[in-house]
Design an enzyme around this catalytic site. Structure first.
Site, PDB file in Angstrom:
ATOM      1  N   ASP A  13       0.864  -1.513  -0.123  1.00 20.75           N
ATOM      2  CA  ASP A  13      -0.144  -0.009  -0.060  1.00 20.75           C
ATOM      3  C   ASP A  13       0.810   1.158  -0.064  1.00 20.75           C
ATOM      4  OD1 ASP A  13      -2.233  -1.702   0.131  1.00 20.75           O
ATOM      5  OD2 ASP A  13      -2.437  -1.437   2.160  1.00 20.75           O
ATOM      6  N   LYS A  16       1.689   2.515  -5.013  1.00 21.53           N
ATOM      7  CA  LYS A  16       2.226   1.790  -6.321  1.00 21.53           C
ATOM      8  C   LYS A  16       1.323   2.002  -7.557  1.00 21.53           C
ATOM      9  CE  LYS A  16       2.318  -2.510  -4.343  1.00 21.53           C
ATOM     10  NZ  LYS A  16       2.070  -2.033  -2.962  1.00 21.53           N
ATOM     11  N   GLY A  40      -4.557  -4.459  -3.801  1.00 27.33           N
ATOM     12  CA  GLY A  40      -5.736  -3.462  -4.156  1.00 27.33           C
ATOM     13  C   GLY A  40      -4.806  -2.233  -4.500  1.00 27.33           C
ATOM     14  N   HIS A  41      -4.734  -1.740  -5.886  1.00 27.02           N
ATOM     15  CA  HIS A  41      -4.026  -0.681  -6.138  1.00 27.02           C
ATOM     16  C   HIS A  41      -4.698   0.444  -6.653  1.00 27.02           C
ATOM     17  CE1 HIS A  41      -0.471  -3.507  -7.176  1.00 27.02           C
ATOM     18  NE2 HIS A  41      -0.918  -3.439  -5.898  1.00 27.02           N
ATOM     19  N   GLN A 223       1.905  -6.145  -3.140  1.00 33.35           N
ATOM     20  CA  GLN A 223       2.468  -6.163  -1.782  1.00 33.35           C
ATOM     21  C   GLN A 223       3.831  -5.351  -1.732  1.00 33.35           C
ATOM     22  OE1 GLN A 223       1.136  -9.704  -3.159  1.00 33.35           O
ATOM     23  NE2 GLN A 223      -0.643  -8.755  -2.934  1.00 33.35           N
ATOM     24  N   GLY A 300     -10.801  -2.702   3.237  1.00 33.90           N
ATOM     25  CA  GLY A 300     -11.144  -1.675   4.322  1.00 33.90           C
ATOM     26  C   GLY A 300     -10.996  -1.526   5.350  1.00 33.90           C
TER      27      GLY A 300
HETATM   28  P1  GDP Z   1      -0.653   0.419  -3.674  1.00 33.15           P
HETATM   29  O1  GDP Z   1      -1.609  -1.023  -2.982  1.00 33.15           O
HETATM   30  O2  GDP Z   1       0.544   0.462  -3.330  1.00 33.15           O
HETATM   31  O3  GDP Z   1      -1.262   0.589  -4.851  1.00 33.15           O
HETATM   32  O4  GDP Z   1      -1.384   1.571  -2.681  1.00 33.15           O
HETATM   33  P2  GDP Z   1      -3.104   1.687  -2.390  1.00 33.15           P
HETATM   34  O5  GDP Z   1      -3.770   2.216  -3.766  1.00 33.15           O
HETATM   35  O6  GDP Z   1      -3.455   0.452  -1.584  1.00 33.15           O
HETATM   36  O7  GDP Z   1      -2.989   2.851  -1.243  1.00 33.15           O
HETATM   37  C1  GDP Z   1      -2.527   3.896  -1.240  1.00 33.15           C
HETATM   38  C2  GDP Z   1      -3.325   4.877  -0.929  1.00 33.15           C
HETATM   39  O8  GDP Z   1      -3.088   6.332  -1.080  1.00 33.15           O
HETATM   40  C3  GDP Z   1      -4.769   5.108  -1.877  1.00 33.15           C
HETATM   41  O9  GDP Z   1      -5.812   5.600  -1.414  1.00 33.15           O
HETATM   42  C4  GDP Z   1      -4.073   6.145  -2.906  1.00 33.15           C
HETATM   43  O10 GDP Z   1      -5.153   6.871  -3.790  1.00 33.15           O
HETATM   44  C5  GDP Z   1      -3.439   7.221  -2.197  1.00 33.15           C
HETATM   45  N1  GDP Z   1      -2.220   7.744  -2.283  1.00 33.15           N
HETATM   46  C6  GDP Z   1      -1.345   7.360  -3.304  1.00 33.15           C
HETATM   47  N2  GDP Z   1      -0.314   8.360  -3.272  1.00 33.15           N
HETATM   48  C7  GDP Z   1      -0.871   9.558  -2.713  1.00 33.15           C
HETATM   49  C8  GDP Z   1      -0.410  10.717  -2.319  1.00 33.15           C
HETATM   50  O11 GDP Z   1       0.694  11.169  -2.432  1.00 33.15           O
HETATM   51  N3  GDP Z   1      -1.144  11.575  -1.321  1.00 33.15           N
HETATM   52  C9  GDP Z   1      -2.425  11.137  -0.990  1.00 33.15           C
HETATM   53  N4  GDP Z   1      -3.121  12.060  -0.254  1.00 33.15           N
HETATM   54  N5  GDP Z   1      -2.816   9.818  -1.265  1.00 33.15           N
HETATM   55  C10 GDP Z   1      -2.035   9.178  -2.147  1.00 33.15           C
HETATM   56  P1  IMO Z   2      -0.911  -4.099  -2.268  1.00 27.16           P
HETATM   57  O1  IMO Z   2      -0.464  -4.619  -3.644  1.00 27.16           O
HETATM   58  C1  IMO Z   2      -0.992  -4.668   1.995  1.00 27.16           C
HETATM   59  C2  IMO Z   2      -1.011  -8.577   3.503  1.00 27.16           C
HETATM   60  C3  IMO Z   2      -2.294  -9.113   4.443  1.00 27.16           C
HETATM   61  C4  IMO Z   2      -1.491  -9.965   5.248  1.00 27.16           C
HETATM   62  C5  IMO Z   2      -0.260 -10.818   4.622  1.00 27.16           C
HETATM   63  C6  IMO Z   2      -0.865 -11.983   4.182  1.00 27.16           C
HETATM   64  O2  IMO Z   2      -2.311  -3.405  -2.367  1.00 27.16           O
HETATM   65  O3  IMO Z   2       0.120  -3.248  -1.511  1.00 27.16           O
HETATM   66  P2  IMO Z   2      -2.576 -12.673   1.952  1.00 27.16           P
HETATM   67  O4  IMO Z   2      -4.232 -12.360   1.727  1.00 27.16           O
HETATM   68  O5  IMO Z   2      -1.623 -12.194   0.809  1.00 27.16           O
HETATM   69  O6  IMO Z   2      -2.118 -14.139   2.441  1.00 27.16           O
HETATM   70  O7  IMO Z   2      -1.867 -11.997   3.259  1.00 27.16           O
HETATM   71  O8  IMO Z   2      -0.192  -9.682   3.328  1.00 27.16           O
HETATM   72  N1  IMO Z   2      -1.271  -8.048   2.451  1.00 27.16           N
HETATM   73  C7  IMO Z   2      -1.179  -6.870   1.978  1.00 27.16           C
HETATM   74  N2  IMO Z   2      -0.914  -5.627   2.775  1.00 27.16           N
HETATM   75  N3  IMO Z   2      -0.939  -4.618   0.653  1.00 27.16           N
HETATM   76  C8  IMO Z   2      -1.484  -5.560  -0.054  1.00 27.16           C
HETATM   77  O9  IMO Z   2      -1.212  -5.476  -1.485  1.00 27.16           O
HETATM   78  C9  IMO Z   2      -1.565  -6.897   0.379  1.00 27.16           C
HETATM   79  N4  IMO Z   2      -1.569  -8.175   0.118  1.00 27.16           N
HETATM   80  C10 IMO Z   2      -1.655  -8.656   1.228  1.00 27.16           C
HETATM   81  O10 IMO Z   2      -3.006  -7.845   5.177  1.00 27.16           O
HETATM   82  O11 IMO Z   2      -1.059  -9.053   6.303  1.00 27.16           O
HETATM   83 MG    MG Z   3      -2.955  -1.478  -1.794  1.00 28.70          MG
END
Ligand code: GDP
Ligand code: IMO
Ligand code: MG
Length: 422
Positions: A13, A16, A40-41, A223, A300
């Site tokens: 998270d 990416k 979840g990207h 991840q 969530g």
């Molecule tokens: P990922 O799994 O690495 O793609 O990251 P996620 O999408 O799960 O979580 C990143 C969260 O931060 C998402 O809600 C993005 O929309 C948000 N986000 C990414 N970069 C920024 C930033 O520079 N500022 C803010 N406020 N939100 C960001």
């Molecule tokens: P993105 O790509 C954050 C975490 C889960 C748990 C552990 C194992 O959005 O960054 P799993 O379901 O893979 O067996 O869970 O890894 N986890 C993540 N945490 N971002 C993710 O993906 C994750 N995918 C798995 O919360 O701790």
């Molecule tokens: Mg994510």
């Protein structure tokens, strides 16, 4: 551009999806190499929020080819739903999506086993996303998995499914869960298979031919480094190689074709699920949650939050060979003052510059902090480095230096435009 591997340098998270969306402007092909719909990207563009789970985050941009590589584990029913969801948002999905015939399938018994293991392990829970990822990769390693190529041959799939259900229903029943109906799974999976058929092929050959034609590939990690099955905080990890090497094994593109590794990291640290997080700070988490930040994109769940951990990110630079850094969510610290940065750990009176391999030892590490001043000013509208408040400039320079790679991007908001490219 070039062929770029993008990975998360922390616990997932990191943002990416947002950075992939920015880099996709210059790429031809975006490929996922590991993980499944545990990812979840998030991509935010023109007021629309796209949350990608299996489909690469390049999909919102027209004219880009998105590939789900052989190292990904696919739940076909959920992939069909993801495609439908994107089409509803106005994204056309036709010749722009390819799915590897070697990718393994996630089946309903994987999800149930994932749930059961989490329940049974009681206090030693991993806090998985319950998407069946661990059991699916388990079957792959045990050489008893089903692949996309099986799903493309209905009679082969049905036969293998029958065998697998015989075995897994016994296990599920012994665990006190309900057995799975062959008919229901067979029907829903074969139906999903037919929907996916136009996209399925040998993606290794596709990628190599594209490289021969000079196409540029962006490898989208899922991840993060410390969730890697080998290098992460085992057993509190996911079941794939989330580090740079996973991009090669998970796509069939060899190491010498890779040009650069971009590491994405937040300006602070977050983690979802169980396991050690040395710089965790409940007050900081509360501050972020109150402002509506740091809720998981897949489940969530509230993310755990902490200060920037340079011991961890320096280690990530080493494992992944990070050339360039993208720092995201700098704006998250806009109203935080002072800001703490972890520069070392202390364990049993000793100072450590490298995280211990053992999760229990890591959990016992005390962070050694350096305190820096905050900037108490919004960074949202900065589009150039020179437009950042002086203390914010100092901060990003400082954490990049500690991490040991060149700073190339700073993100100050979720949308494409809210980015400073250096
Ligand atoms: P990922 O799994 O690495 O793609 O990251 P996620 O999408 O799960 O979580 C990143 C969260 O931060 C998402 O809600 C993005 O929309 C948000 N986000 C990414 N970069 C920024 C930033 O520079 N500022 C803010 N406020 N939100 C960001
Ligand atoms: P993105 O790509 C954050 C975490 C889960 C748990 C552990 C194992 O959005 O960054 P799993 O379901 O893979 O067996 O869970 O890894 N986890 C993540 N945490 N971002 C993710 O993906 C994750 N995918 C798995 O919360 O701790
Ligand atoms: Mg994510």
């Amino acid at each position: 551009m070039a062929n770029i591997i993008l990975i998360g340098a922390q616990w997932g998270d990191e943002g990416k999806g947002k950075i992939i969306d920015v880099l996709t402007a210059k790429a031809d092909i975006i490929v996922r190499s590991q993980g499944g719909n545990n990812a979840g990207h998030t991509v935010v563009h023109r007021g629309v929020k796209y949350i990608l789970h299996l489909i690469p985050s390049g999909i919102p941009r027209r004219g880009k080819i998105c590939v789900i590589g052989n190292g990904v584990v696919i739940d076909p029913v959920s992939l069909v739903a993801e495609i439908a969801g994107l089409r509803k948002l106005g994204i056309s999905i036709a010749k722009n999506l390819l799915i590897s015939d070697c990718a393994h399938l996630v089946l309903p018994y994987h999800r149930l086993l994932d749930e059961q293991r989490e329940l049974r392990e009681g206090r030693a829970r991993i806090g998985t996303t319950k998407r069946g990822i661990g059991p699916a990769y388990g079957d792959k390693a045990a050489r008893t998995g089903l692949r996309m190529s099986d799903l493309m041959q209905p009679s082969v799939f049905s036969k293998k499914l029958q065998d697998k259900l015989l075995e897994n229903n016994r296990i599920l029943q012994a665990l006190g869960a309900k057995p799975i109906s062959f008919r229901e799974v067979n029907e829903s999976y074969l139906a999903a298979g037919e929907q996916l058929r136009p996209f399925v092929r040998n993606t290794v050959v596709y990628l190599h031919r594209a490289l021969e034609r000079g196409k540029e590939i962006l490898f989208e990690g899922a991840q993060g480094t410390f969730l890697d099955i080998d290098h992460g905080t085992y057993p509190y990890v996911t079941s794939s190689n989330t580090t740079a090497g996973g991009a090669c094994t998970g796509t069939g593109v060899p190491p010498h074709r890779m040009d650069r590794v971009v590491g994405v990291m937040k300006a602070y640290t977050t983690r979802v699920g169980e396991g050690p997080l040395p710089t965790e700070d409940r007050q900081l988490a509360e501050t972020f949650h109150k402002r509506g930040r740091e809720f998981g994109a897949t489940t969530g769940r509230k993310r755990r939050c902490g200060w920037f951990d340079a011991v961890a990110t320096r280690y990530a630079t080493m494992i992944n060979g990070i050339d360039e850094l993208a720092i995201t969510n700098l704006d998250g610290l806009d109203a935080v003052d002072p800001i703490r940065v972890c520069i070392a750990y202390r364990l049993n009176g000793k100072r450590l510059g490298v995280p211990p391999s053992d999760a229990t030892q890591l959990a016992n590490c005390e962070p050694v902090y350096e305190e820096v001043r905050g900037w108490n000013k919004s960074t949202h509208s900065a589009r150039k480095f020179s437009q950042l408040p002086p203390a914010a400039k100092e901060y990003v320079k400082y954490i990049s230096k500690l991490t040991g790679a060149k700073l190339s991007m700073i993100s100050v908001g979720p949308t494409r435009g809210e980015t400073i490219i250096l």
